[in-house]
Design a protein around this motif. Structure first.
Motif, PDB file in Angstrom:
ATOM      1  N   ALA A   1     -38.660 -26.693 -25.919  1.00 41.24           N
ATOM      2  CA  ALA A   1     -38.136 -26.438 -27.268  1.00 41.24           C
ATOM      3  C   ALA A   1     -38.529 -27.549 -28.234  1.00 41.24           C
ATOM      4  N   GLY A   2     -39.626 -28.250 -27.908  1.00 37.41           N
ATOM      5  CA  GLY A   2     -40.088 -29.370 -28.749  1.00 37.41           C
ATOM      6  C   GLY A   2     -40.831 -28.879 -29.977  1.00 37.41           C
ATOM      7  N   THR A   3     -41.691 -29.731 -30.506  1.00 40.47           N
ATOM      8  CA  THR A   3     -42.415 -29.433 -31.750  1.00 40.47           C
ATOM      9  C   THR A   3     -43.040 -28.032 -31.709  1.00 40.47           C
ATOM     10  N   MET A   4     -43.779 -27.737 -30.644  1.00 42.28           N
ATOM     11  CA  MET A   4     -44.503 -26.468 -30.580  1.00 42.28           C
ATOM     12  C   MET A   4     -43.600 -25.339 -30.088  1.00 42.28           C
ATOM     13  N   GLY A   5     -42.781 -25.629 -29.078  1.00 45.29           N
ATOM     14  CA  GLY A   5     -41.950 -24.581 -28.495  1.00 45.29           C
ATOM     15  C   GLY A   5     -40.988 -23.986 -29.503  1.00 45.29           C
TER      16      GLY A   5
ATOM     17  N   TYR B   1     -36.222 -21.983 -23.118  1.00 48.98           N
ATOM     18  CA  TYR B   1     -35.780 -22.836 -22.003  1.00 48.98           C
ATOM     19  C   TYR B   1     -36.226 -24.285 -22.206  1.00 48.98           C
ATOM     20  N   ASP B   2     -35.311 -25.225 -21.937  1.00 52.59           N
ATOM     21  CA  ASP B   2     -35.697 -26.653 -21.868  1.00 52.59           C
ATOM     22  C   ASP B   2     -34.807 -27.319 -20.838  1.00 52.59           C
ATOM     23  N   LEU B   3     -35.059 -28.599 -20.604  1.00 52.64           N
ATOM     24  CA  LEU B   3     -34.391 -29.301 -19.503  1.00 52.64           C
ATOM     25  C   LEU B   3     -32.983 -29.764 -19.837  1.00 52.64           C
TER      26      LEU B   3
ATOM     27  N   ALA C   1     -29.433 -31.108 -25.232  1.00 50.32           N
ATOM     28  CA  ALA C   1     -29.775 -31.837 -26.468  1.00 50.32           C
ATOM     29  C   ALA C   1     -31.155 -31.411 -26.983  1.00 50.32           C
ATOM     30  N   PHE C   2     -32.105 -31.123 -26.064  1.00 54.84           N
ATOM     31  CA  PHE C   2     -33.448 -30.709 -26.495  1.00 54.84           C
ATOM     32  C   PHE C   2     -33.401 -29.300 -27.093  1.00 54.84           C
ATOM     33  N   LEU C   3     -32.569 -28.437 -26.500  1.00 56.11           N
ATOM     34  CA  LEU C   3     -32.408 -27.080 -27.045  1.00 56.11           C
ATOM     35  C   LEU C   3     -31.758 -27.151 -28.424  1.00 56.11           C
TER      36      LEU C   3
ATOM     37  N   ALA D   1     -44.797 -24.357 -23.434  1.00 62.94           N
ATOM     38  CA  ALA D   1     -45.121 -25.392 -24.427  1.00 62.94           C
ATOM     39  C   ALA D   1     -44.395 -26.679 -24.030  1.00 62.94           C
ATOM     40  N   ALA D   2     -44.538 -27.042 -22.762  1.00 64.06           N
ATOM     41  CA  ALA D   2     -43.905 -28.278 -22.268  1.00 64.06           C
ATOM     42  C   ALA D   2     -44.892 -29.442 -22.414  1.00 64.06           C
ATOM     43  N   THR D   3     -44.434 -30.600 -22.001  1.00 66.33           N
ATOM     44  CA  THR D   3     -45.208 -31.836 -22.121  1.00 66.33           C
ATOM     45  C   THR D   3     -46.619 -31.683 -21.537  1.00 66.33           C
ATOM     46  N   GLU D   4     -47.580 -32.311 -22.206  1.00 63.73           N
ATOM     47  CA  GLU D   4     -49.002 -32.144 -21.840  1.00 63.73           C
ATOM     48  C   GLU D   4     -49.360 -32.987 -20.597  1.00 63.73           C
ATOM     49  N   LYS D   5     -48.836 -32.570 -19.446  1.00 61.68           N
ATOM     50  CA  LYS D   5     -49.176 -33.231 -18.171  1.00 61.68           C
ATOM     51  C   LYS D   5     -49.415 -32.138 -17.154  1.00 61.68           C
TER      52      LYS D   5
ATOM     53  N   VAL E   1     -46.575 -31.417 -14.613  1.00 57.96           N
ATOM     54  CA  VAL E   1     -45.408 -30.759 -15.223  1.00 57.96           C
ATOM     55  C   VAL E   1     -45.692 -29.269 -15.398  1.00 57.96           C
ATOM     56  N   LYS E   2     -46.864 -28.970 -15.930  1.00 57.11           N
ATOM     57  CA  LYS E   2     -47.191 -27.564 -16.206  1.00 57.11           C
ATOM     58  C   LYS E   2     -47.417 -26.786 -14.903  1.00 57.11           C
ATOM     59  N   ALA E   3     -48.024 -27.432 -13.922  1.00 64.85           N
ATOM     60  CA  ALA E   3     -48.286 -26.737 -12.653  1.00 64.85           C
ATOM     61  C   ALA E   3     -46.966 -26.304 -12.017  1.00 64.85           C
TER      62      ALA E   3
ATOM     63  N   SER F   1     -50.146 -20.453 -21.636  1.00 58.32           N
ATOM     64  CA  SER F   1     -49.898 -21.871 -21.909  1.00 58.32           C
ATOM     65  C   SER F   1     -50.412 -22.233 -23.290  1.00 58.32           C
ATOM     66  N   ASN F   2     -49.618 -23.077 -23.968  1.00 54.76           N
ATOM     67  CA  ASN F   2     -50.025 -23.599 -25.283  1.00 54.76           C
ATOM     68  C   ASN F   2     -50.729 -24.954 -25.130  1.00 54.76           C
ATOM     69  N   THR F   3     -51.182 -25.274 -23.920  1.00 54.72           N
ATOM     70  CA  THR F   3     -51.841 -26.563 -23.715  1.00 54.72           C
ATOM     71  C   THR F   3     -52.979 -26.803 -24.710  1.00 54.72           C
ATOM     72  N   SER F   4     -53.174 -28.095 -25.069  1.00 51.75           N
ATOM     73  CA  SER F   4     -54.274 -28.454 -25.969  1.00 51.75           C
ATOM     74  C   SER F   4     -55.531 -28.774 -25.184  1.00 51.75           C
ATOM     75  N   SER F   5     -55.377 -29.130 -23.907  1.00 49.29           N
ATOM     76  CA  SER F   5     -56.540 -29.701 -23.231  1.00 49.29           C
ATOM     77  C   SER F   5     -56.616 -29.447 -21.728  1.00 49.29           C
TER      78      SER F   5
ATOM     79  N   MET G   1     -52.754 -19.669 -24.907  1.00 46.34           N
ATOM     80  CA  MET G   1     -52.336 -19.176 -26.223  1.00 46.34           C
ATOM     81  C   MET G   1     -52.066 -20.420 -27.038  1.00 46.34           C
ATOM     82  N   HIS G   2     -53.088 -20.889 -27.740  1.00 45.18           N
ATOM     83  CA  HIS G   2     -53.026 -22.201 -28.391  1.00 45.18           C
ATOM     84  C   HIS G   2     -52.663 -22.047 -29.866  1.00 45.18           C
ATOM     85  N   PHE G   3     -51.425 -22.436 -30.161  1.00 44.65           N
ATOM     86  CA  PHE G   3     -50.932 -22.387 -31.536  1.00 44.65           C
ATOM     87  C   PHE G   3     -51.213 -23.730 -32.210  1.00 44.65           C
ATOM     88  N   PHE G   4     -50.994 -23.760 -33.533  1.00 47.01           N
ATOM     89  CA  PHE G   4     -51.249 -24.985 -34.299  1.00 47.01           C
ATOM     90  C   PHE G   4     -49.997 -25.395 -35.059  1.00 47.01           C
TER      91      PHE G   4
HETATM   92  P1  NAD Z   1     -42.875 -32.132 -27.426  1.00 38.43           P
HETATM   93  O1  NAD Z   1     -42.773 -33.413 -26.703  1.00 38.43           O
HETATM   94  O2  NAD Z   1     -42.434 -32.053 -28.858  1.00 38.43           O
HETATM   95  O3  NAD Z   1     -42.073 -31.003 -26.636  1.00 38.43           O
HETATM   96  C1  NAD Z   1     -42.192 -30.815 -25.234  1.00 38.43           C
HETATM   97  C2  NAD Z   1     -40.896 -30.210 -24.745  1.00 38.43           C
HETATM   98  O4  NAD Z   1     -41.093 -29.796 -23.398  1.00 38.43           O
HETATM   99  C3  NAD Z   1     -39.711 -31.193 -24.750  1.00 38.43           C
HETATM  100  O5  NAD Z   1     -38.603 -30.618 -25.410  1.00 38.43           O
HETATM  101  C4  NAD Z   1     -39.428 -31.413 -23.273  1.00 38.43           C
HETATM  102  O6  NAD Z   1     -38.071 -31.641 -22.956  1.00 38.43           O
HETATM  103  C5  NAD Z   1     -39.919 -30.094 -22.680  1.00 38.43           C
HETATM  104  N1  NAD Z   1     -40.217 -30.158 -21.259  1.00 38.43           N
HETATM  105  C6  NAD Z   1     -40.839 -31.141 -20.553  1.00 38.43           C
HETATM  106  N2  NAD Z   1     -40.912 -30.816 -19.244  1.00 38.43           N
HETATM  107  C7  NAD Z   1     -40.328 -29.592 -19.119  1.00 38.43           C
HETATM  108  C8  NAD Z   1     -40.079 -28.731 -18.022  1.00 38.43           C
HETATM  109  N3  NAD Z   1     -40.431 -29.067 -16.795  1.00 38.43           N
HETATM  110  N4  NAD Z   1     -39.472 -27.560 -18.266  1.00 38.43           N
HETATM  111  C9  NAD Z   1     -39.104 -27.210 -19.533  1.00 38.43           C
HETATM  112  N5  NAD Z   1     -39.308 -27.989 -20.608  1.00 38.43           N
HETATM  113  C10 NAD Z   1     -39.898 -29.160 -20.403  1.00 38.43           C
HETATM  114  O7  NAD Z   1     -44.410 -31.668 -27.290  1.00 38.43           O
HETATM  115  P2  NAD Z   1     -45.238 -30.648 -28.210  1.00 38.43           P
HETATM  116  O8  NAD Z   1     -45.945 -31.391 -29.268  1.00 38.43           O
HETATM  117  O9  NAD Z   1     -44.346 -29.501 -28.578  1.00 38.43           O
HETATM  118  O10 NAD Z   1     -46.368 -30.158 -27.181  1.00 38.43           O
HETATM  119  C11 NAD Z   1     -46.109 -29.155 -26.231  1.00 38.43           C
HETATM  120  C12 NAD Z   1     -47.423 -28.560 -25.773  1.00 38.43           C
HETATM  121  O11 NAD Z   1     -48.119 -28.013 -26.901  1.00 38.43           O
HETATM  122  C13 NAD Z   1     -48.384 -29.562 -25.151  1.00 38.43           C
HETATM  123  O12 NAD Z   1     -49.079 -28.923 -24.117  1.00 38.43           O
HETATM  124  C14 NAD Z   1     -49.331 -29.910 -26.289  1.00 38.43           C
HETATM  125  O13 NAD Z   1     -50.593 -30.330 -25.857  1.00 38.43           O
HETATM  126  C15 NAD Z   1     -49.416 -28.566 -26.984  1.00 38.43           C
HETATM  127  N6  NAD Z   1     -49.813 -28.606 -28.393  1.00 38.43           N
HETATM  128  C16 NAD Z   1     -49.268 -29.529 -29.242  1.00 38.43           C
HETATM  129  C17 NAD Z   1     -49.638 -29.507 -30.589  1.00 38.43           C
HETATM  130  C18 NAD Z   1     -49.029 -30.465 -31.576  1.00 38.43           C
HETATM  131  O14 NAD Z   1     -49.589 -30.602 -32.676  1.00 38.43           O
HETATM  132  N7  NAD Z   1     -47.911 -31.122 -31.266  1.00 38.43           N
HETATM  133  C19 NAD Z   1     -50.560 -28.553 -31.053  1.00 38.43           C
HETATM  134  C20 NAD Z   1     -51.065 -27.607 -30.156  1.00 38.43           C
HETATM  135  C21 NAD Z   1     -50.682 -27.643 -28.833  1.00 38.43           C
END
Ligand code: NAD
Length: 233
Positions: A12-16, A33-35, A38-40, A90-94, A97-99, A117-121, A140-143
């Motif tokens: 539920a971060g920036t992209m989610g 869904y988030d962990l 507070a993040f939700l 749209a979880a953390t770019e690791k 974590v995504k696997a 996945s909204n992964t960037s890379s 599915m890469h959003f901006f």
């Molecule tokens: P962010 O840090 O703002 O949000 C990530 C969220 O994922 C956090 O709320 C975190 O608690 C949650 N999270 C982490 N592990 C989790 C798990 N196991 N289960 C559920 N939730 C979990 O990051 P962001 O900027 O929103 O980026 C998310 C993805 O979008 C990344 O893959 C990033 O590369 C991609 N992306 C980001 C941008 C950008 O401009 N920020 C643009 C395009 C794509």
């Protein structure tokens, strides 16, 4: 593929939160869904703020905004995504974590559901390989900011089926985006081209070719970019 009515969003971060926003605005039920609660809460408060901004700008009525917000159900259990036809991660770019998330999504979602996945890379093919349904995994890469930016890169992994691609391309359009088809390669198109541009802009400053302001002005005034590469970085 059955018609999708409910979309799961992981993270539920920036992209989610932006992805949940556009899905709900387009009429889909969203399970977000988030962990941690507070993040939700933070994600939902951003969605509410951004919906209110759209109302103020006349893009939505207050009633449409309320209805969109009411379609989003925040959850702390991934199992709550069991009724979703599509999940967008749209979880953390690791990778690790995504696997883990993809392994669990493949267990929880119905057999026909699509995992995006909204992964960037990170390689879509590699993510797909942790599931037993690689044909239904796609990028599915959003901006950022998602409710505003028009583009959606739709990324085919090596094993993504045509049916999955067509469904996600169509979904992207239903969300109000203009999709472009991209094959799985480092950085896809957007970051593959953008990152070398930003690097070169930094080198131009480092080598004393021009100031940062001058480099950016070249792109804004000479190439009609809305902002220069250093401002963007
Ligand atoms: P962010 O840090 O703002 O949000 C990530 C969220 O994922 C956090 O709320 C975190 O608690 C949650 N999270 C982490 N592990 C989790 C798990 N196991 N289960 C559920 N939730 C979990 O990051 P962001 O900027 O929103 O980026 C998310 C993805 O979008 C990344 O893959 C990033 O590369 C991609 N992306 C980001 C941008 C950008 O401009 N920020 C643009 C395009 C794509």
């Amino acid at each position: 593929m059955a018609e999708v009515r409910t979309i799961g969003v992981v993270g539920a971060g920036t992209m989610g939160n932006g992805i949940a926003h556009v899905c709900a605005r387009a009429g889909f039920a969203v399970v977000l869904y988030d962990l941690q609660q507070a993040f939700l809460d933070r994600g939902l408060s951003t969605i509410e703020k951004n919906l209110a901004r759209e109302v103020a700008k006349g893009k939505l009525t207050a009633q449409q905004a309320d209805e969109a917000r009411a379609r989003i159900t925040p959850v702390l259990e991934l199992d709550a995504l069991s009724g979703c036809g599509v999940a967008i991660e749209a979880a953390t770019e690791k990778f690790a974590v995504k696997a883990e998330i993809f392994r669990n999504l493949a267990r929880v979602l119905p057999a026909g559901a699509i995992l995006a996945s909204n992964t960037s890379s990170i390689s879509i093919t590699k993510l797909a390989a942790v599931t037993a349904r690689p044909a239904q995994v796609i990028g599915m890469h959003f901006f950022n900011p998602v409710p505003v930016m028009q583009l959606g890169e739709v990324i085919r992994g090596l094993q993504t089926s045509q049916a999955t691609f067509d469904a996600v391309y169509g979904l992207s359009q239903k969300l109000g985006k203009t999709p472009v088809e991209v094959h799985d390669a480092a950085g896809f198109v957007s970051n593959r081209v953008l990152m070398p541009l930003i690097n070169e802009a930094v080198y131009a400053v480092m080598e004393g070719i021009a100031t940062a302001e001058a480099v950016d002005k070249v792109f804004v005034l000479g190439m009609a970019h809305p902002m220069g590469p250093l401002t963007l970085a």
